[in-house]
Motif scaffolding. Structure first.
Motif, mmCIF file in Angstrom:
data_model
loop_
_atom_site.group_PDB
_atom_site.id
_atom_site.type_symbol
_atom_site.label_atom_id
_atom_site.label_comp_id
_atom_site.label_asym_id
_atom_site.label_seq_id
_atom_site.Cartn_x
_atom_site.Cartn_y
_atom_site.Cartn_z
ATOM 1 N N MET A 83 0.839 -1.180 0.000
ATOM 2 C CA MET A 83 0.000 0.000 0.000
ATOM 3 C C MET A 83 0.885 1.245 0.000
ATOM 4 N N GLU A 84 0.555 2.170 -0.866
ATOM 5 C CA GLU A 84 1.312 3.415 -0.955
ATOM 6 C C GLU A 84 0.907 4.357 0.170
ATOM 7 N N LYS A 85 1.906 4.873 0.888
ATOM 8 C CA LYS A 85 1.627 5.837 1.949
ATOM 9 C C LYS A 85 1.459 7.218 1.336
ATOM 10 N N LYS A 86 0.463 7.938 1.817
ATOM 11 C CA LYS A 86 0.198 9.295 1.355
ATOM 12 C C LYS A 86 0.821 10.284 2.331
ATOM 13 N N LEU A 87 1.375 11.354 1.822
ATOM 14 C CA LEU A 87 1.960 12.402 2.643
ATOM 15 C C LEU A 87 0.843 13.164 3.351
ATOM 16 N N PRO A 88 0.790 13.105 4.679
ATOM 17 C CA PRO A 88 -0.256 13.858 5.375
ATOM 18 C C PRO A 88 0.059 15.347 5.302
ATOM 19 N N HIS A 89 -0.977 16.158 5.246
ATOM 20 C CA HIS A 89 -0.757 17.602 5.201
ATOM 21 C C HIS A 89 -1.619 18.361 6.206
ATOM 22 N N ILE A 90 -2.494 17.634 6.901
ATOM 23 C CA ILE A 90 -3.348 18.230 7.921
ATOM 24 C C ILE A 90 -3.109 17.500 9.252
ATOM 25 N N CYS A 91 -2.949 18.267 10.329
ATOM 26 C CA CYS A 91 -2.725 17.692 11.652
ATOM 27 C C CYS A 91 -3.976 16.937 12.102
ATOM 28 N N LEU B 293 0.357 20.817 8.325
ATOM 29 C CA LEU B 293 1.618 20.240 8.780
ATOM 30 C C LEU B 293 2.785 20.790 7.971
ATOM 31 N N ASN B 294 3.964 20.820 8.576
ATOM 32 C CA ASN B 294 5.203 21.166 7.902
ATOM 33 C C ASN B 294 6.125 19.957 7.930
ATOM 34 N N VAL B 295 7.082 19.929 7.038
ATOM 35 C CA VAL B 295 8.082 18.864 6.988
ATOM 36 C C VAL B 295 9.236 19.272 7.895
ATOM 37 N N GLN B 296 9.719 18.325 8.707
ATOM 38 C CA GLN B 296 10.798 18.649 9.629
ATOM 39 C C GLN B 296 12.147 18.103 9.173
ATOM 40 N N SER B 297 12.165 17.016 8.418
ATOM 41 C CA SER B 297 13.446 16.501 7.943
ATOM 42 C C SER B 297 13.258 15.761 6.624
ATOM 43 N N LEU B 298 14.335 15.715 5.862
ATOM 44 C CA LEU B 298 14.386 14.998 4.590
ATOM 45 C C LEU B 298 15.631 14.137 4.609
ATOM 46 N N VAL B 299 15.557 12.968 3.991
ATOM 47 C CA VAL B 299 16.709 12.078 3.966
ATOM 48 C C VAL B 299 16.943 11.596 2.534
ATOM 49 N N CYS B 300 18.211 11.498 2.155
ATOM 50 C CA CYS B 300 18.586 10.970 0.844
ATOM 51 C C CYS B 300 18.629 9.445 0.960
ATOM 52 N N SER B 301 17.844 8.777 0.127
ATOM 53 C CA SER B 301 17.821 7.308 0.192
ATOM 54 C C SER B 301 19.087 6.696 -0.404
ATOM 55 N N ASN B 302 19.896 7.501 -1.085
ATOM 56 C CA ASN B 302 21.130 6.994 -1.680
ATOM 57 C C ASN B 302 22.299 7.038 -0.696
ATOM 58 N N GLU C 90 12.490 23.293 9.317
ATOM 59 C CA GLU C 90 11.036 23.311 9.175
ATOM 60 C C GLU C 90 10.719 23.858 7.801
ATOM 61 N N PHE C 91 10.083 23.028 6.993
ATOM 62 C CA PHE C 91 9.801 23.355 5.610
ATOM 63 C C PHE C 91 8.309 23.239 5.350
ATOM 64 N N GLY C 92 7.747 24.232 4.690
ATOM 65 C CA GLY C 92 6.348 24.160 4.295
ATOM 66 C C GLY C 92 6.183 23.189 3.143
ATOM 67 N N LEU C 93 4.992 22.620 3.057
ATOM 68 C CA LEU C 93 4.714 21.702 1.951
ATOM 69 C C LEU C 93 4.514 22.487 0.662
ATOM 70 N N PRO C 94 4.896 21.909 -0.473
ATOM 71 C CA PRO C 94 4.623 22.559 -1.760
ATOM 72 C C PRO C 94 3.113 22.750 -1.935
ATOM 73 N N LEU C 95 2.758 23.756 -2.683
ATOM 74 C CA LEU C 95 1.353 24.108 -2.877
ATOM 75 C C LEU C 95 0.498 22.916 -3.288
ATOM 76 N N LEU C 96 0.931 22.158 -4.294
ATOM 77 C CA LEU C 96 0.109 21.054 -4.789
ATOM 78 C C LEU C 96 -0.017 19.915 -3.788
ATOM 79 N N ALA C 97 0.930 19.789 -2.858
ATOM 80 C CA ALA C 97 0.839 18.746 -1.835
ATOM 81 C C ALA C 97 -0.245 19.060 -0.815
#
Length: 96
Positions: A1-9, A16-25, A33-40
């Motif tokens: 099952m694909e997980k959806k990015l939550p955008h509402i608390c 919601l804001n994004v707190q961290s990002l990780v490179c999978s490589n 603290e990063f705001g979500l892109p408009l379309l997200a």
């Protein structure tokens, strides 16, 4: 099952804001603290409408056929999205 990015608390219904990002490589972690892109910030249904609209080259007639709706109904859906975009756009900083 694909997980959806939550955008509402789920607790208070705030955005919601994004707190961290990780490179999978290389596992580099970027924190802050990063705001979500408009379309997200749109619902999955709204995102699907936008994608289909772009894929149909912006043709409301094609969208009406695809969604099995009247042209005015599709126009209303698009108008609702336009309002949502305008309400969610951050004001530009005139000094930059």
């Amino acid at each position: 099952m694909e997980k959806k990015l939550p955008h509402i608390c789920p607790s208070c219904s705030s955005e919601l804001n994004v707190q961290s990002l990780v490179c999978s490589n290389c596992a580099t972690l970027v924190s802050g603290e990063f705001g979500l892109p408009l379309l997200a910030r749109f619902t999955p249904e709204e995102q699907a409408f936008i994608i289909d609209f772009v894929k149909s080259s912006g043709s409301l007639k094609v969208m009406a056929q695809k969604l099995n709706l009247s042209y005015p109904s599709v126009r209303n859906l698009l108008d609702d999205l336009i309002v949502k975009i305008e309400n969610n756009e951050k004001p530009s900083n005139p000094s930059k």
